[in-house]
Design an enzyme around this catalytic site. Structure first.
Site, PDB file in Angstrom:
ATOM      1  CG  ASP A  30      51.742  66.558  63.359  1.00  0.00           C
ATOM      2  OD1 ASP A  30      50.766  65.253  63.229  1.00  0.00           O
ATOM      3  OD2 ASP A  30      51.929  66.552  64.486  1.00  0.00           O
ATOM      4  CD  GLU A  67      54.147  63.294  62.723  1.00  0.00           C
ATOM      5  OE1 GLU A  67      53.540  63.981  63.667  1.00  0.00           O
ATOM      6  OE2 GLU A  67      54.834  62.814  61.963  1.00  0.00           O
ATOM      7  CG  ASN A 104      55.818  65.293  66.795  1.00  0.00           C
ATOM      8  OD1 ASN A 104      54.441  64.815  66.127  1.00  0.00           O
ATOM      9  ND2 ASN A 104      55.724  63.548  67.340  1.00  0.00           N
ATOM     10  CD  GLU A 130      53.968  60.720  65.484  1.00  0.00           C
ATOM     11  OE1 GLU A 130      52.145  60.265  65.214  1.00  0.00           O
ATOM     12  OE2 GLU A 130      53.379  62.397  65.631  1.00  0.00           O
ATOM     13  CD  GLU A 141      48.233  63.084  62.838  1.00  0.00           C
ATOM     14  OE1 GLU A 141      47.471  64.467  62.727  1.00  0.00           O
ATOM     15  OE2 GLU A 141      48.570  63.172  63.431  1.00  0.00           O
TER      16      GLU A 141
HETATM   17  P1  C2E Z   1      50.557  64.648  67.399  1.00  0.00           P
HETATM   18  O1  C2E Z   1      52.429  64.461  66.652  1.00  0.00           O
HETATM   19  O2  C2E Z   1      49.208  65.123  66.333  1.00  0.00           O
HETATM   20  O3  C2E Z   1      50.399  62.405  67.866  1.00  0.00           O
HETATM   21  C1  C2E Z   1      49.433  62.050  67.830  1.00  0.00           C
HETATM   22  C2  C2E Z   1      48.213  61.580  69.136  1.00  0.00           C
HETATM   23  O4  C2E Z   1      47.251  61.582  68.704  1.00  0.00           O
HETATM   24  C3  C2E Z   1      49.921  61.239  70.494  1.00  0.00           C
HETATM   25  O5  C2E Z   1      48.893  61.664  71.750  1.00  0.00           O
HETATM   26  C4  C2E Z   1      48.704  59.858  69.918  1.00  0.00           C
HETATM   27  O6  C2E Z   1      49.089  59.799  71.539  1.00  0.00           O
HETATM   28  C5  C2E Z   1      47.170  60.091  69.764  1.00  0.00           C
HETATM   29  N1  C2E Z   1      46.364  59.298  68.736  1.00  0.00           N
HETATM   30  C6  C2E Z   1      47.467  58.262  67.842  1.00  0.00           C
HETATM   31  N2  C2E Z   1      46.377  57.975  67.395  1.00  0.00           N
HETATM   32  C7  C2E Z   1      44.962  57.667  67.911  1.00  0.00           C
HETATM   33  C8  C2E Z   1      43.586  57.398  67.975  1.00  0.00           C
HETATM   34  O7  C2E Z   1      43.431  55.984  67.226  1.00  0.00           O
HETATM   35  N3  C2E Z   1      42.851  58.388  68.369  1.00  0.00           N
HETATM   36  C9  C2E Z   1      43.437  59.484  69.618  1.00  0.00           C
HETATM   37  N4  C2E Z   1      42.182  59.739  70.152  1.00  0.00           N
HETATM   38  N5  C2E Z   1      44.341  59.576  69.524  1.00  0.00           N
HETATM   39  C10 C2E Z   1      45.036  58.720  69.214  1.00  0.00           C
HETATM   40  P2  C2E Z   1      50.090  61.709  71.996  1.00  0.00           P
HETATM   41  O8  C2E Z   1      51.372  60.550  72.523  1.00  0.00           O
HETATM   42  O9  C2E Z   1      49.456  62.725  73.720  1.00  0.00           O
HETATM   43  O10 C2E Z   1      51.024  63.244  72.103  1.00  0.00           O
HETATM   44  C11 C2E Z   1      50.283  64.461  71.945  1.00  0.00           C
HETATM   45  C12 C2E Z   1      51.024  65.730  71.016  1.00  0.00           C
HETATM   46  O11 C2E Z   1      52.632  65.951  71.967  1.00  0.00           O
HETATM   47  C13 C2E Z   1      51.293  65.325  69.703  1.00  0.00           C
HETATM   48  O12 C2E Z   1      49.909  65.137  68.912  1.00  0.00           O
HETATM   49  C14 C2E Z   1      52.523  66.570  69.442  1.00  0.00           C
HETATM   50  O13 C2E Z   1      52.269  67.448  68.932  1.00  0.00           O
HETATM   51  C15 C2E Z   1      53.351  66.567  70.804  1.00  0.00           C
HETATM   52  N6  C2E Z   1      54.378  65.867  70.614  1.00  0.00           N
HETATM   53  C16 C2E Z   1      54.317  63.416  71.089  1.00  0.00           C
HETATM   54  N7  C2E Z   1      55.699  63.758  71.193  1.00  0.00           N
HETATM   55  C17 C2E Z   1      56.752  64.812  71.400  1.00  0.00           C
HETATM   56  C18 C2E Z   1      57.951  65.684  70.592  1.00  0.00           C
HETATM   57  O14 C2E Z   1      59.084  64.770  70.449  1.00  0.00           O
HETATM   58  N8  C2E Z   1      58.728  66.671  70.535  1.00  0.00           N
HETATM   59  C19 C2E Z   1      57.280  68.346  70.974  1.00  0.00           C
HETATM   60  N9  C2E Z   1      57.822  69.026  70.087  1.00  0.00           N
HETATM   61  N10 C2E Z   1      56.636  67.809  70.997  1.00  0.00           N
HETATM   62  C20 C2E Z   1      55.179  66.769  70.677  1.00  0.00           C
HETATM   63 CA    CA Z   2      52.716  64.318  65.207  1.00  0.00          CA
HETATM   64 CA    CA Z   3      49.098  65.486  64.728  1.00  0.00          CA
HETATM   65 CA    CA Z   4      50.182  67.735  66.901  1.00  0.00          CA
END
Ligand code: C2E
Ligand code: CA
Ligand code: CA
Ligand code: CA
Length: 278
Positions: free
Chosen positions: A179, A149, A118, A58, A241
């Protein structure tokens, strides 16, 4: 203290000033990111639970700020969506995600590795979809290796632009993942409104499996069993996830979830780190 002076001039509370300042700073960071091409993906592996093999990544957005370092999406995505700069940020991310996928595939000698991105509702435009199609062709990546996603927010803005963009992505051969499944309201209804290929089981359910209260842990397990039954009926693959320990990994596998993502396997990684894992 009064919030409004007698002369009509607003008197701001200190915390309001602080949040205004923060907001202005975030907007400046985003603008700089757009201008200087600072948006980039971190790559988090998606692993086959039965074999332990990485089947894809991802691409999670980061703002690689020259002074502040990597800024996580939680700090800027909402503002980027509101100001529509997310479209530019998303294009930067997308091209780098595809070039990263090429490097990862080359390293492993496997052209089946997947990439997942995403997309928020404002990003689902025909123009953006056309851009994605061009980029896939430019990198020589088959559309079937791309999963988009979306969250339930996508369906809340039920308009033709979004439905048409999703339809076009499907026509191209891309896959659609829902998602954070189960966290919004009426998420089940969305499964009937669009052909979803993959359900991503939200991390709160995965964490619930190892809750210190065994009765609550049992309830989480039954809930995931229910989601798995629905996913099978709807012909969807599943990704758990937030898998953080062996116990959670084993349990979701036993329940019937094929893929897992989480700190147990790897956190989101910069490309050079991800290359060491494939
Ligand atoms: P998401 O799509 O649900 O991504 C999963 C989030 O959970 C990611 O946070 C990831 O670092 C974190 N994560 C992964 N494994 C674990 C785990 O084992 N435990 C815990 N506690 N967390 C874990 P991240 O990278 O900070 O991203 C947060 C959110 O930001 C994403 O949730 C998504 O909704 C959004 N996002 C990220 N990249 C993009 C993008 O390119 N475009 C858009 N529109 N939204 C994005
Ligand atoms: Ca995601
Ligand atoms: Ca997610
Ligand atoms: Ca999310």
């Amino acid at each position: 203290r009064k919030a409004e002076g007698g002369n009509g001039i607003r008197v701001f509370e200190p915390q309001m000033l602080a949040s205004r300042k923060k907001r202005t700073e975030t907007e400046a960071d985003i603008l700089r990111g757009v201008e200087e091409n600072l948006f980039e993906p971190s790559f988090q592996p998606i692993t086959c639970l039965a074999s332990g093999q990485i089947i894809g990544f991802e691409a999670l957005m980061r703002l690689n700020h020259p002074e502040k370092g990597l800024i996580p999406p939680g700090e800027f995505i909402a503002v980027a969506e509101e100001t529509k700069w997310i479209d530019h940020a998303g294009r930067q991310l997308f091209s780098k995600a595809l070039s990263g996928l090429c490097a990862l595939s080359r390293k492993r000698g496997d052209d089946r590795l997947h990439i997942t991105v995403n997309l928020s509702p404002v990003q689902l435009t025909p123009d953006k979809v056309a851009f994605m199609e061009r980029e896939l062709a430019a990198y020589g990546i088959d559309a079937s290796r791309l999963t988009v996603e979306i969250t339930e927010a996508v369906f809340m803005e039920d308009n033709d632009r979004i439905s048409e963009s999703l339809r076009r992505l499907k026509e191209m051969g891309c896959r659609i993942a829902l998602d954070d499944f189960g966290t919004g309201y009426s998420s089940l209804a969305y499964l009937t409104r669009f052909h979803v290929d993959t359900i991503k089981i939200d991390q709160t359910f995965t964490k619930g499996l190892t809750h210190s209260d065994p009765a609550l842990a049992a309830r989480s397990r039954r809930l995931i069993e229910g989601i798995v039954a629905i996913a099978r009926k709807m012909d969807c693959t599943m990704v758990a996830e937030g898998v953080e320990d062996e116990e959670q990994s084993l349990q979701v596998l036993t329940i019937g979830v094929q893929y897992g993502q989480g700190y147990l396997f790897a956190p989101p990684l910069p490309l050079h780190e991800a290359l060491k894992r494939v």
